[in-house]
Write an enzyme that holds these catalytic residues in place. Structure first.
Site, PDB file in Angstrom:
ATOM      1  N   ALA A 108      29.035  -3.082   5.933  1.00  0.00           N
ATOM      2  CA  ALA A 108      28.163  -2.332   6.840  1.00  0.00           C
ATOM      3  C   ALA A 108      27.185  -3.320   7.481  1.00  0.00           C
ATOM      4  CB  ALA A 108      27.406  -1.235   6.102  1.00  0.00           C
ATOM      5  N   PHE A 109      26.544  -2.887   8.581  1.00  0.00           N
ATOM      6  CA  PHE A 109      25.744  -3.849   9.363  1.00  0.00           C
ATOM      7  C   PHE A 109      24.549  -4.391   8.594  1.00  0.00           C
ATOM      8  CE2 PHE A 109      21.660  -2.187  10.747  1.00  0.00           C
ATOM      9  CZ  PHE A 109      21.735  -0.833  10.435  1.00  0.00           C
ATOM     10  N   LYS A 110      24.161  -3.712   7.525  1.00  0.00           N
ATOM     11  CA  LYS A 110      22.968  -4.149   6.804  1.00  0.00           C
ATOM     12  C   LYS A 110      23.140  -5.532   6.177  1.00  0.00           C
ATOM     13  CE  LYS A 110      20.992   0.262   6.750  1.00  0.00           C
ATOM     14  NZ  LYS A 110      22.014   1.280   6.969  1.00  0.00           N
ATOM     15  N   ASP A 111      24.385  -5.968   6.010  1.00  0.00           N
ATOM     16  CA  ASP A 111      24.607  -7.315   5.477  1.00  0.00           C
ATOM     17  C   ASP A 111      24.003  -8.395   6.380  1.00  0.00           C
ATOM     18  OD1 ASP A 111      26.042  -6.642   3.133  1.00  0.00           O
ATOM     19  OD2 ASP A 111      27.903  -6.431   4.280  1.00  0.00           O
ATOM     20  N   THR A 142      21.898   0.309   2.706  1.00  0.00           N
ATOM     21  CA  THR A 142      20.849  -0.690   2.490  1.00  0.00           C
ATOM     22  C   THR A 142      20.871  -1.174   1.048  1.00  0.00           C
ATOM     23  OG1 THR A 142      19.387   0.345   4.079  1.00  0.00           O
ATOM     24  CG2 THR A 142      18.365  -1.144   2.520  1.00  0.00           C
TER      25      THR A 142
END
Ligand SMILES: *Cc1c(COP(=O)(O)O)cnc(C)c1O
Length: 456
Positions: A108-111, A142
């Site tokens: 997911a983009f939170k990485d 998150t």
């Protein structure tokens, strides 16, 4: 470069201090005192790799860390992404691009932010010799991204609260099956907002926070917002030059951190046309951008659980700008929001607008995109596909891999998406520390467990 609080009652902090504190001591959120201009740097930046671009960008915001060290940090942070582009921009039609932000370790983009933040924590612990307790609340992604940024790192213990039964099963496994001794996954009753309230309350106890050397890892950390600016610039530089100034960035939105980053990049001089805040049925932000009224309602669990939020914590940063950068007005507005009373704000003209999508539409969009383009969307990204601009290019930010949400995707397309990283989790034991949504109980737990990461 210094960082100030949206509420104006905090002394200016350096980047490292602001990252370490997370939330500003006055309860506000950190922002750069002044946004640097980046327009004249873009031609040179267009030739860089993703980690190089990130390093150059961060050098502007944290010159106290040398450019050479930034290059080391970003190379390390993005090393584990499984695409050579890190954030590949895929052209789907003449008018639609998808920026795939799910090639990191937790899909997911939170990485993007949390792989880097984990390294910044590590650097801090090495410098200060002080152990760090990292605390955050999550609606799913998150927490897993934070855990994967911190797990196994000496001197760091991480505590993540999440709403029991309201994160996707695979998201929970990503948090609770790491086997790492410094990781505590804590389910609490209620919604994400309840978990978030506990965390905010604990940070409000500044004595406790400093006694255990607490750092916030939810989406309010300024390092996260800045790390997210980078992929907008990356995407912009990969668009046809003539399309850049009008492109619309469509951003599946929950806590408002992702879309805020794009908007900030535009304020710094990145060419962009507009930003669309794409919400699910928890549409407080859509209602706000349509009517100027900010009115909290109950959270209704949806197919896009990471966006099931009615108290978007990064919104305060946007408020700061639309309220003419007046901390007094931000304080007034935040008091009203905290009281739960509806609030009417006269919206100045900005490049931001919004849409919403309910669960039935999410399923239809996933099915349609699969049928028309053989492209599998996850349910969060699906929320972007409504009211697409007809006259200019849209860049849809794809925030998660469909494999994280196999049930909805299978229902819509007939095929169950999988990913080897997630398959490997299914055979591992789940370890959680359930607790009440009670700040005192969580604080006692942190005190007991922060020292060596083992059970007391
Ligand atoms: C966190 C998350 C969002 C929402 O991002 P915000 O920065 O909170 O607006 C959207 N999609 C996915 C998959 C997420 O994990």
């Amino acid at each position: 470069m210094h960082y100030i609080s949206t509420r104006g009652q905090t002394r200016p902090h350096t980047f490292s201090e602001a990252v370490e504190a997370g939330l500003a001591p006055d309860g506000g959120l950190f922002l750069p005192e002044k946004l640097p201009g980046i327009a004249d740097k873009l031609p040179a930046w267009s030739k860089l790799t993703y980690p190089q671009l990130a390093a150059e960008f961060f050098t502007l915001f944290a010159p106290e860390i040398s450019n050479a060290e930034w290059h080391q940090l970003t190379a390390e942070a993005y090393r584990r992404f499984d695409s050579p582009d890190v954030a590949p921009l895929r052209k789907i039609t003449d008018k639609t691009y998808i920026l795939e932000l799910f090639h990191g370790p937790t899909l997911a983009f939170k990485d993007f932010a949390l792989q880097l933040l984990g390294l910044l924590y590590k650097r801090q612990v090495a410098k200060s010799g002080k152990r760090l307790a990292v605390l955050g609340a999550t609606s799913g992604d998150t927490g897993s991204a934070a855990i994967h940024g911190c797990m196994g790192q000496d001197g760091i213990t991480i505590f993540i609260l999440y709403p029991n039964g309201r994160v996707a099963p695979l998201q929970e496994r990503q948090m609770a099956c790491t086997g790492a001794e410094n990781v505590f996954a804590i389910p609490v009753p209620g919604t994400f907002d309840d978990a978030q309230r506990v965390v905010k309350d604990i940070f409000g106890d500044t004595e406790f926070a400093s006694a255990v050397n607490l750092s916030a890892v939810n989406s309010i950390n300024i390092a996260r917002v800045l790390a997210q600016c980078v992929y907008y610039i990356w995407a912009c530089l990969r668009l046809p030059e003539e399309a850049r100034a009008t492109a619309e960035y469509v951003v599946p939105t929950g806590n408002f951190g992702n879309v805020l980053a794009g908007w900030l990049a535009q304020q710094m001089g990145m060419p962009a046309g507009s930003f669309r805040v794409a919400t699910n049925q928890n549409d407080i932000l859509h209602r706000f951008f349509s009517s100027g009224e900010y009115r909290q309602e109950d959270v209704h669990p949806s197919h896009a659980p990471s966006m099931d939020i009615q108290a978007a914590s990064n919104f305060e940063r946007f408020l700061y700008y639309i309220l003419d950068q007046s901390p007094e007005r931000v304080r007034e507005v935040m008091v009203k929001i905290k009281s739960g009373a509806p609030l009417q704000i006269t919206l100045p003209k900005t490049s931001m607008h919004s849409t919403r999508m309910d669960d039935a539409q999410i399923e239809r969009v996933i099915a349609q995109m699969w049928q028309d383009w053989q492209y599998v969307l996850d349910p969060h990204t699906a929320c972007a596909f409504t009211d697409m601009a007809q006259d200019r290019i849209s860049v849809v930010l794809s925030t998660a891999s469909p494999a994280k949400f196999p049930d909805v995707v299978k229902q819509a397309t007939g095929n169950e998406p999988t990913h080897p990283t997630l398959e490997a989790l299914k055979s591992k034991p789940l370890k959680t520390w359930p607790m009440n949504a009670d700040p005192a109980e969580v604080k006692a737990f942190i005190r007991r467990h922060k020292c060596d990461g083992s059970e007391a």
